[in-house]
Design an enzyme around this catalytic site. Structure first.
Site, PDB file in Angstrom:
ATOM      1  NE  ARG A 238      32.887  -5.978 -45.481  1.00 60.19           N
ATOM      2  CZ  ARG A 238      32.685  -5.691 -46.753  1.00 60.19           C
ATOM      3  NH1 ARG A 238      33.528  -4.889 -47.396  1.00 60.19           N
ATOM      4  NH2 ARG A 238      31.650  -6.175 -47.395  1.00 60.19           N
TER       5      ARG A 238
ATOM      6  CD  GLU B 288      17.046  -4.914 -37.646  1.00 59.47           C
ATOM      7  OE1 GLU B 288      16.454  -4.893 -36.562  1.00 59.47           O
ATOM      8  OE2 GLU B 288      17.181  -5.954 -38.323  1.00 59.47           O
ATOM      9  N   PRO B 289      18.907  -0.710 -41.378  1.00 59.85           N
ATOM     10  CG  PRO B 289      19.045   1.500 -42.119  1.00 59.85           C
ATOM     11  CD  PRO B 289      18.131   0.544 -41.414  1.00 59.85           C
ATOM     12  N   GLY B 290      22.447  -1.136 -41.587  1.00 57.26           N
ATOM     13  CA  GLY B 290      23.713  -1.002 -40.858  1.00 57.26           C
ATOM     14  C   GLY B 290      24.753  -0.412 -41.785  1.00 57.26           C
ATOM     15  NE  ARG B 291      26.856  -3.916 -46.749  1.00 57.29           N
ATOM     16  CZ  ARG B 291      27.728  -4.895 -46.590  1.00 57.29           C
ATOM     17  NH1 ARG B 291      29.013  -4.647 -46.757  1.00 57.29           N
ATOM     18  NH2 ARG B 291      27.335  -6.112 -46.273  1.00 57.29           N
TER      19      ARG B 291
ATOM     20  CB  CYS C 237      52.603 -13.771 -40.172  1.00 54.93           C
ATOM     21  SG  CYS C 237      54.212 -14.382 -40.584  1.00 54.93           S
TER      22      CYS C 237
ATOM     23  CE1 TYR D 260      28.072  -5.686 -40.396  1.00 60.01           C
ATOM     24  CE2 TYR D 260      27.755  -4.609 -42.522  1.00 60.01           C
ATOM     25  CZ  TYR D 260      27.231  -5.177 -41.370  1.00 60.01           C
ATOM     26  OH  TYR D 260      25.870  -5.237 -41.205  1.00 60.01           O
TER      27      TYR D 260
ATOM     28  N   GLY E 198      20.128  -4.193 -45.308  1.00 55.93           N
ATOM     29  CA  GLY E 198      20.703  -4.833 -46.487  1.00 55.93           C
ATOM     30  C   GLY E 198      20.918  -3.938 -47.681  1.00 55.93           C
TER      31      GLY E 198
END
Ligand code: LLP
Length: 435
Positions: free
Chosen positions: A334, A294-297, A365, A394, A252
């Site tokens: 996003r 547990e970092p992702g971003r 479209c 993401y 996070g």
């Protein structure tokens, strides 16, 4: 503008072109086509090291950082983060298979998710996934039965809702009580689940997990989460006689999308959390468990840039100017989903002031297919290469084939040298599954 303030892998060369890890983005666009995801391997590796260092400083190497692969899941990125010493978090059979195909040791895989299917749980058990993070009581029972049938005792941990509001976008806040994830602490649900898990002869409860939100800039919620979770750790020890081995405090950590974003250095979260862990453990009479984050971003976001070709510029007098690019919500949903901030620029005039304001529109479209509205950039011209910064997390992982647009390729850059890590989809790829 100094783009290196958003990400230190960015620069501007003598030609006035934006560079990523030393590679000229104009050359990348020319060689690999657009839209193109570009990812700096140097930056990803550097971030992994910054995340691991504090574990040595604060915990004598006990515990580790786990890459939340949902941020960008493909074989080469997993190989890179694992080679730096990180574990991998997965949330689906697809992510498990990608991690295994990348050669990740099953024992280093942590399996999350609020509704893992029987097939996915079976896959996890059969492949020896090291840590299954159980979300709910149905899953606990299901896993118990599957383990009994196989005569095995898998290691599990419990996903806990610690009841902490991380002050972030409502869609991506997951720690509070009204959340689809995990066992609530304050209702007694968490303790009941722990009791069942401890009494099961087919499951081995080894840890607790929480994740309080995403793109969080404050340190306080992480510190609070650590204290609350250690309280539960101690309660399980005293009331159930079970000492678990690890506490996973989730990911996070916020990143920079715009220059004004106040992203804190990861080390400062880690310093504060470690202080809280040491204090709480001393107060509670606990030996310090292995701490996981547990970092992702934050592992991949700032390492990524997306390059587009400007195909059209439409000025509506007294309203706005639309800059139409060859990507859109199919490769970066996003803004459409969360009104996320981004920094945009004209990569071939990156040395010029960003004194023009425009809205970046995709080619899908629908009117909501925008990447950013009313955003500063250099005055655009048709044929320019437009870059959007901090797109490493993401973006690819949430991309789709909406309007049957093929997903872009991704190149990874190391020491100025690019290599394709995901090839561009073709029309044949799009038709592959149709019968
Ligand atoms: N662990 C768990 C259990 C999670 O649910 C998540 C993210 C993470 C770790 C990694 O969090 P991070 O360090 O990346 O913030 N699609 C949204 C983000 C959703 C995050 C979901 N869970 C976005 O594009 O902003």
């Amino acid at each position: 503008m100094d783009y290196s303030k958003i990400s230190d892998c960015l620069g501007v060369n003598d030609a006035g072109h934006l560079t990523v890890s030393g590679a000229d983005t104009l050359s990348l666009a020319e060689r690999f086509g657009t839209p193109l995801y570009v990812l700096s391997e140097d930056k990803v590796r550097d971030t992994c090291r910054r995340y691991l260092r504090p574990f040595h400083e604060h915990y004598g190497g006990l515990g580790t950082s786990i890459y939340a692969s949902k941020a960008f899941c493909c074989k080469e990125i997993l190989r890179v983060v694992v080679s730096e010493g990180l574990d991998v978090e997965v949330v689906s059979g697809g992510e498990i298979m990608t991690a295994l195909a990348a050669g990740v040791d099953a024992k280093k895989i942590h399996f999350q998710g609020n509704n893992k299917t029987v097939d996915e749980l079976t896959l996890a058990l059969d492949r020896g996934i090291g840590d299954i993070v159980v979300d709910n009581i149905t899953e606990l029972h299901r896993l118990d039965r599957l383990a009994e049938e196989r005569g095995i005792t898998p290691k599990i941990s419990l996903r806990i809702k610690p009841g902490i509001d991380a002050h972030t976008h409502a869609f991506i806040r997951t720690g509070q009580i009204d959340s689809k994830f995990g066992f609530a602490l304050e209702t007694g649900e968490a303790m009941n689940a722990a009791r069942e898990a401890v009494s099961s002869t087919h499951l081995e409860l080894v840890g607790l997990h929480c994740h309080i939100g995403s793109q969080v800039f404050d340190r306080e919620p992480f510190v609070l989460a650590a204290k609350v979770m250690l309280g539960l750790f101690a309660k399980i020890k005293s009331e159930l006689g079970k000492t678990m081995t690890h506490l996973n405090l989730g990911g996070g950590f916020g990143v920079r999308y715009k220059e004004e974003d106040g992203a804190l250095p990861y080390e400062s979260y880690m310093d504060d959390v470690s202080k809280a862990v040491h204090e709480s453990c001393a107060q509670l009479g606990l030996a310090i468990p292995k701490i996981y984050i547990e970092p992702g971003r934050s592992i991949v976001a700032e390492a990524g840039v997306t390059l587009y070709t400007v195909g059209d510029i439409k000025t509506i007098p007294d309203v706005r100017t639309y800059v139409a690019i060859d990507g859109g919500m199919f490769e970066n949903p996003r803004y459409a989903l969360y009104q996320s901030d981004y920094t945009c620029l004209i990569a071939n005039r990156a040395d010029k002031p960003a004194d023009f304001v425009a809205t970046v529109a995709g080619k899908c479209c629908e009117s909501g297919d925008l990447i950013q509205e009313h955003t500063p950039m250099q005055k655009p011209e048709i044929g320019d290469i437009l870059a959007v910064l901090s797109t490493g997390a993401y973006n690819y992982s949430m991309a789709s084939n909406y309007n049957r647009n093929p997903r872009p390729a991704c190149v990874m850059v190391k020491d100025g040298q690019p290599r394709v890590i995901i090839r561009r989809e073709t029309y044949d790829d799009l038709l592959r599954l149709d019968v």
